[in-house]
Each structure stands twice: as C-alpha cells, then as structure tokens.
Design a protein around this motif. Structure first.
Motif, PDB file in Angstrom:
ATOM      1  N   LYS A 197      -6.807  -3.335  -0.474  1.00  0.00           N
ATOM      2  CA  LYS A 197      -6.188  -3.215  -1.792  1.00  0.00           C
ATOM      3  C   LYS A 197      -7.143  -2.545  -2.781  1.00  0.00           C
ATOM      4  O   LYS A 197      -6.733  -1.680  -3.562  1.00  0.00           O
ATOM      5  N   ILE A 254       0.831  -1.203   0.000  1.00  0.00           N
ATOM      6  CA  ILE A 254       0.000   0.000   0.000  1.00  0.00           C
ATOM      7  C   ILE A 254       0.869   1.257   0.000  1.00  0.00           C
ATOM      8  O   ILE A 254       0.614   2.218  -0.727  1.00  0.00           O
ATOM      9  N   VAL A 285      -7.406   1.300  -2.089  1.00  0.00           N
ATOM     10  CA  VAL A 285      -6.209   2.060  -2.489  1.00  0.00           C
ATOM     11  C   VAL A 285      -6.079   2.122  -4.010  1.00  0.00           C
ATOM     12  O   VAL A 285      -5.710   3.172  -4.564  1.00  0.00           O
TER      13      VAL A 285
END
Length: 302
Positions: free
Chosen positions: A292, A177, A295
C-alpha cells in the motif's frame, strides 16, 4: 565467495550441535527475507517459532550469514527462503543442507515457470522479485499452508484457517491497488528506481519499469548508466524517480542532478520498499502495508 561458503558449511557441520526437541515443542522455522518472515508468521500464528535472518532495510543480494545465523539454520526444523538466487551468497548453503536432509522450502517453486520473468543476470535465469505480483504471493501462501501442514499435521487446521484469512486480505489488497493505479494514464506509467526490482509489479499493472542498477544490487551504476538514464527521463518526460529502502540513495540523487544539469526538473518521489519491508511494528513492516505504501508513493508522484 567459495571460501566463505566452505567456512560456513564447515561451521554448520562441525561447529553446532542440534538441540533435541520434545513432541510438544513448536516447529522451529528460519526464514530469510522480511517478506517471507511476515508471511510465515501470518500462516503459523502462535503455532510456529519463527526466526528471520534479515531485518528491515537489509539487501538479500549482498547478505552474509553471521555466526549466530549459522546456529539458527543448523537448529531449524525447516528453512524457508525465496530462491531464484535472490539470496545469492546463501544459495550453496541451502543446497548443501538439502543434501544433509534438512527440510528447505524455496517459495519460488510455487510459481509456474511461465509466470516468471526471464533474466540473464541471475544464475536461475529468472527475476527473483516475485513478491511484487500479488497473484504470485497468493500461490506461495497456498503452497506454504500445504507444506507446513504436512510437516506439522497436528496444527494443520490452524494453518489452513490462517491461510484462508490471509488470502482474503491479499484479494482485497489486489482490488484496492488496482483501483488506485487506474488514475494514472498508461502512457504515464514509467517507474524509475534504484535497481530493477519492480518488473513483476510493472507486468501486473502496465508500468514500464527501469532500474539504474539492473536486477541485482551487487554492481553499482556507473557514470554512463546515470547519463543514459537521465536521457531516458528527459525523452519520456518522467515526473519522478524513487529511492529504495534497501539500496543507498546516492545513485538516485546523482541521477536527479544529471537531469537538472540538462535543464530539466525531476523530483524524488520518496522511498519505496523493494527487497525488504519497513521496521517491525509499523504498517510498512508487513507485506500488505508495504505494498500500500509503495503504490501510494507512486500514484501521488506520477
């Protein structure tokens, strides 16, 4: 609300009979939010019987327990919930059950007060959306491993091993990330969403987080809120705004129209998962997959 709590507690005490368990039966764990359900399942594996009260897209701020949920809570060996008044309408129920010697675990207790973000909008005086800082989720994982091991010593080795493996996944997620977010210049890190659920994410990754409805979804945004946010978007040249899976999208759509009416363009960058994970069986139905997904949406749009 008080009447609702009274009726629910009365049902708990008088309307249900706890089931007797043999020594070989699995520990019965009832969880509240989808994030907590996913975590407990990762730690427990096949050694726990886990029942989650809330499903995909469910808003914990507004959640009311059904009659079936009452039975689950009463028959549970342990109840795991977020705390910090995220589950507002259930908080008094959990407090009452603690007084009846029911084992309850508020995962927020694992996070030191100095790591919490203050908020005047919650009775706890803290923002309850703690899962959006992966470091908090690591602390919570370690704490749950310890507490489940104490409750169920015969499976402690399994909980410890599963917890260790999950912590490795969280560490890898944190690295991944961080690398993705680096492509966004700090001055462009402005995150506008339906409600203010992403402050821990913002603090961890230098985002200015602004929500239409504040920290809770209990009160909808009004016309003045929309107009004020539209002005903020124009002044800061924000490229995208986001809807949330557990919050109706009409306010964000109204915001988009308000910006356009002033001669500026703004796109809806997609749906973020805030107070609930995606559908079970999908990547977004897990904490790792949800993070995930969020982001990637944010990076691609900003």
């Amino acid at each position: 609300m008080k009447i609702y709590i009274y009726i629910l507690i009365t049902l708990l005490i008088l309307g249900c009979k706890p089931e007797k368990k043999s020594g070989n039966e699995k520990l019965q764990v009832v969880t509240t939010t989808t994030m907590i359900t996913d975590l407990v399942k990762n730690i427990g594996g096949n050694k726990l019987e886990v029942q989650g009260l809330m499903g995909a897209g469910v808003d914990p701020h507004l959640y009311k327990a059904s009659e079936g949920d009452v039975g689950k809570l009463f028959n549970a060996d342990v109840i795991v919930y977020n705390g910090l008044h995220l589950e507002g309408k259930l908080e008094e129920v959990f407090e009452k059950m603690r007084h009846q010697n029911k084992k309850t675990i508020a995962v927020a207790d694992a996070v030191d007060k100095d790591k919490l973000i203050g908020s005047e909008y919650f009775a706890s005086n803290y923002d309850p959306h703690i899962w959006f800082d992966i470091s908090n989720w690591e602390l919570i994982t370690e704490s749950l491993v310890k507490q489940l091991s104490e409750l169920d010593p015969k499976n402690a080795a399994t909980y410890k091993e599963n917890g260790t493996q999950y912590l490795k996944k969280l560490a890898a997620l944190k690295t991944n990330i961080g690398e993705k977010i680096e492509v966004i210049p700090v001055e462009k890190r402005v995150l506008v969403t339906a409600h203010d659920a992403f402050n821990y994410f913002g603090k961890a990754y230098d985002f200015n987080v602004v929500g239409l409805q504040g920290l809770s979804t209990a009160t909808e945004a009004g016309v003045k809120d929309v107009q004020k946010m539209a002005a903020f978007i124009i002044d800061n040249n924000v490229k995208a705004i986001f809807v949330e899976s557990s919050v109706p999208k009409r306010t964000v759509e109204a915001l988009q129209e308000a910006v356009k009416s002033k001669g500026h363009e703004i796109v809806i960058g997609g749906t973020l998962y805030s107070d609930a994970l995606g559908n079970e069986g999908t990547p977004e139905g897990t904490y790792l997959g949800m993070y995930k997904h969020n982001v990637e949406r944010i990076v691609n749009s900003l």
